[in-house]
Each structure stands twice: as structure tokens, then as C-alpha cells.
Motif scaffolding. Sequence first.
Motif, PDB file in Angstrom:
ATOM      1  N   VAL A  73     -29.884 -14.899  16.245  1.00  0.00           N
ATOM      2  CA  VAL A  73     -29.843 -15.203  14.809  1.00  0.00           C
ATOM      3  C   VAL A  73     -30.510 -14.103  13.994  1.00  0.00           C
ATOM      4  CG1 VAL A  73     -30.752 -16.745  13.015  1.00  0.00           C
ATOM      5  CG2 VAL A  73     -29.656 -17.707  15.052  1.00  0.00           C
ATOM      6  N   PHE A  74     -31.665 -13.626  14.450  1.00  0.00           N
ATOM      7  CA  PHE A  74     -32.447 -12.666  13.664  1.00  0.00           C
ATOM      8  C   PHE A  74     -32.266 -11.220  14.112  1.00  0.00           C
ATOM      9  CE2 PHE A  74     -34.683 -16.706  12.998  1.00  0.00           C
ATOM     10  CZ  PHE A  74     -34.739 -16.718  11.615  1.00  0.00           C
ATOM     11  N   ALA A  75     -31.347 -10.980  15.031  1.00  0.00           N
ATOM     12  CA  ALA A  75     -31.113  -9.606  15.491  1.00  0.00           C
ATOM     13  C   ALA A  75     -30.721  -8.719  14.314  1.00  0.00           C
ATOM     14  CB  ALA A  75     -30.005  -9.583  16.548  1.00  0.00           C
ATOM     15  N   GLY A  76     -31.414  -7.592  14.172  1.00  0.00           N
ATOM     16  CA  GLY A  76     -31.105  -6.647  13.107  1.00  0.00           C
ATOM     17  C   GLY A  76     -31.724  -6.952  11.768  1.00  0.00           C
ATOM     18  N   SER A  77     -32.471  -8.038  11.658  1.00  0.00           N
ATOM     19  CA  SER A  77     -33.023  -8.411  10.344  1.00  0.00           C
ATOM     20  C   SER A  77     -34.116  -7.459   9.880  1.00  0.00           C
ATOM     21  CB  SER A  77     -33.561  -9.849  10.384  1.00  0.00           C
ATOM     22  OG  SER A  77     -34.622  -9.976  11.311  1.00  0.00           O
ATOM     23  N   ASP A  78     -34.740  -6.723  10.803  1.00  0.00           N
ATOM     24  CA  ASP A  78     -35.797  -5.787  10.414  1.00  0.00           C
ATOM     25  C   ASP A  78     -35.252  -4.430   9.986  1.00  0.00           C
ATOM     26  OD1 ASP A  78     -37.978  -7.454  10.693  1.00  0.00           O
ATOM     27  OD2 ASP A  78     -38.159  -7.070  12.834  1.00  0.00           O
ATOM     28  N   GLU A  79     -33.964  -4.237  10.156  1.00  0.00           N
ATOM     29  CA  GLU A  79     -33.387  -2.974   9.716  1.00  0.00           C
ATOM     30  C   GLU A  79     -33.348  -2.939   8.191  1.00  0.00           C
ATOM     31  OE1 GLU A  79     -29.580  -2.804  11.566  1.00  0.00           O
ATOM     32  OE2 GLU A  79     -30.389  -2.892  13.606  1.00  0.00           O
ATOM     33  N   ASN A  80     -33.372  -1.767   7.630  1.00  0.00           N
ATOM     34  CA  ASN A  80     -33.389  -1.614   6.176  1.00  0.00           C
ATOM     35  C   ASN A  80     -31.988  -1.810   5.608  1.00  0.00           C
ATOM     36  OD1 ASN A  80     -34.383  -1.112   3.621  1.00  0.00           O
ATOM     37  ND2 ASN A  80     -34.184   1.118   3.809  1.00  0.00           N
ATOM     38  N   THR A  81     -31.520  -3.056   5.690  1.00  0.00           N
ATOM     39  CA  THR A  81     -30.178  -3.384   5.229  1.00  0.00           C
ATOM     40  C   THR A  81     -30.243  -4.183   3.932  1.00  0.00           C
ATOM     41  OG1 THR A  81     -30.223  -5.341   6.658  1.00  0.00           O
ATOM     42  CG2 THR A  81     -29.145  -3.370   7.528  1.00  0.00           C
ATOM     43  N   ILE A  90     -27.914 -13.985   8.678  1.00  0.00           N
ATOM     44  CA  ILE A  90     -28.834 -14.970   9.249  1.00  0.00           C
ATOM     45  C   ILE A  90     -28.296 -16.381   9.050  1.00  0.00           C
ATOM     46  CG2 ILE A  90     -31.129 -16.012   9.015  1.00  0.00           C
ATOM     47  CD1 ILE A  90     -32.194 -13.207   8.352  1.00  0.00           C
ATOM     48  N   GLY A  91     -27.836 -16.688   7.846  1.00  0.00           N
ATOM     49  CA  GLY A  91     -27.324 -18.022   7.563  1.00  0.00           C
ATOM     50  C   GLY A  91     -26.122 -18.362   8.423  1.00  0.00           C
ATOM     51  N   ARG A  92     -25.202 -17.419   8.562  1.00  0.00           N
ATOM     52  CA  ARG A  92     -23.991 -17.661   9.365  1.00  0.00           C
ATOM     53  C   ARG A  92     -24.355 -17.901  10.827  1.00  0.00           C
ATOM     54  NH1 ARG A  92     -22.022 -13.099   8.699  1.00  0.00           N
ATOM     55  NH2 ARG A  92     -21.172 -13.539   6.631  1.00  0.00           N
ATOM     56  N   ARG A  93     -25.221 -17.058  11.369  1.00  0.00           N
ATOM     57  CA  ARG A  93     -25.593 -17.209  12.778  1.00  0.00           C
ATOM     58  C   ARG A  93     -26.353 -18.510  13.021  1.00  0.00           C
ATOM     59  NH1 ARG A  93     -27.788 -11.042  13.894  1.00  0.00           N
ATOM     60  NH2 ARG A  93     -25.754 -10.016  14.062  1.00  0.00           N
ATOM     61  N   MET A  94     -27.209 -18.886  12.075  1.00  0.00           N
ATOM     62  CA  MET A  94     -27.962 -20.125  12.221  1.00  0.00           C
ATOM     63  C   MET A  94     -27.027 -21.336  12.281  1.00  0.00           C
ATOM     64  SD  MET A  94     -30.829 -21.716  12.609  1.00  0.00           S
ATOM     65  CE  MET A  94     -32.082 -20.487  12.250  1.00  0.00           C
ATOM     66  N   ILE A  95     -26.060 -21.386  11.378  1.00  0.00           N
ATOM     67  CA  ILE A  95     -25.134 -22.511  11.359  1.00  0.00           C
ATOM     68  C   ILE A  95     -24.262 -22.513  12.609  1.00  0.00           C
ATOM     69  CG2 ILE A  95     -23.116 -23.467  10.176  1.00  0.00           C
ATOM     70  CD1 ILE A  95     -25.852 -24.145   8.952  1.00  0.00           C
ATOM     71  N   MET A 136     -38.159 -16.436   9.659  1.00  0.00           N
ATOM     72  CA  MET A 136     -37.539 -16.257   8.350  1.00  0.00           C
ATOM     73  C   MET A 136     -38.608 -15.979   7.295  1.00  0.00           C
ATOM     74  SD  MET A 136     -34.527 -16.260   6.982  1.00  0.00           S
ATOM     75  CE  MET A 136     -33.933 -16.053   5.310  1.00  0.00           C
ATOM     76  N   ALA A 137     -39.713 -16.710   7.383  1.00  0.00           N
ATOM     77  CA  ALA A 137     -40.806 -16.513   6.430  1.00  0.00           C
ATOM     78  C   ALA A 137     -41.387 -15.105   6.559  1.00  0.00           C
ATOM     79  CB  ALA A 137     -41.902 -17.552   6.654  1.00  0.00           C
ATOM     80  N   ARG A 138     -41.496 -14.612   7.781  1.00  0.00           N
ATOM     81  CA  ARG A 138     -42.004 -13.257   7.993  1.00  0.00           C
ATOM     82  C   ARG A 138     -41.090 -12.232   7.322  1.00  0.00           C
ATOM     83  NH1 ARG A 138     -40.931  -9.034  10.723  1.00  0.00           N
ATOM     84  NH2 ARG A 138     -39.110 -10.005  11.690  1.00  0.00           N
TER      85      ARG A 138
END
Length: 205
Positions: A73-81, A90-95, A136-138
Motif C-alpha cells: 500500500v505504501f510502497a513509493g510514498s516516500d519518493e518526491n512525487t 495509497i487510497g486505491r491500494r488500500m481499498i 499515513m500520519a507519518r
Amino acid sequence: MLAANALSPEKRARILAGAADVFARDGYEGASMSRIAAAANVSKGTLYNHFESKAQLFAAYVEAACARNLCQVFAGSDENTDVVATLERIGRRMIEMMLSDLGLTIYRVVVAEARKFPELASAFYNAGPARAIAEMARWLRARTAAGALAVADPEFAAEQFFCLCQTRLWLRYKLNLQDAPAETGIDDVVKAAVAMFLNTYGVNS
């Protein structure tokens, strides 16, 4: 946990897969360590050498499943995107995770047994929802520090975002009132959720 760390990765995976099959078929109370050992093709003694109780095995099964899925779900979220693109991903993967056969199986077993076995609900919450909210909060906190968002309470905002993404999907599907939504249906709900979320937490809102 007893000697669970001494298990080979292959044998541990086999035990957890066997546990998943038995818990899905028989529920928590109906499942037995004997059936799980048979499904995993290990002896009952081997099972008890590594998991001292059915509750401990269930917690290990849930923790492993949640850790694997949340990593995706959070893969790639730390990239500067782009913030919008990251929220949508994130929302799509979570659902997709929540509506998966595995996600629904774990949820239904926990809800069915929560009153009688509250430790199962606690194990599920800590391994799944609590970890997702914390991650998500982080991310929200980091994006706020970077000036891309304006979130005063990241934990609360994280829960809000996940709830928004469930609109029209989660309740109906878990009650078997509709078939699995098409990918376009999930995308439409998530994009609307992101737009509403940014109306509150976007830097220009």
C-alpha cells in the motif's frame, strides 16, 4: 512467542498458509491446531513448538498478512512525487487490499469472534489499522513539514482519508450487497476522496 524465529521461512509460510485456510473455513473458534497442522503438513508437536496457542498463531497469521499488504500500500510514498498522485495511489491500494479475499476473510473472522476473544480484535487492530494510520500520519506529517499540505492532526486526518476512500464500496461489498467493484469504480471513489481531503488539508484550501 516461543521459537517461532527458528522456523525456516518455507515452513513458517506453510504453517501460516495452513492457518489461513482453516481460519477462513472454520472461523476462529471452530479451527483447531490439529486441523491447522494437517493443512500445513507438519506435526501437531511442531506447531506447538513454535506457537504455544491458537491465539498466538492467529496473531502471527494476521501480522504477516497485514505487514505484507501494508508494504504494498505504501510502497513509493516516500519518493518526491506529486501529493495528489500519491494520495490516489495509497487510497486505491488500500481499498483493493480491504476488498481482497484475504482482507475480507481476516475482517470477518475478527468481527465474528471479537466479543468472545477480544485479544484477536486487538491483534488485528494493532497489526492492520493502527499501523496503516501510523504510516499515513507519518507521511502527512512529512508533507506538512515540506509545505505541501497543512495537517494539524496527522493521525486524525489519516483516519479521515481512509474512511473517505471506503465510500460506496466497503460496506456494500462486505455485506455481499454488490459484486467486487470494477477498477474504474474504485478510481472514481478515490479521486473524489482525494479532492475532498485536499479541500480541507491542501495548502491553498
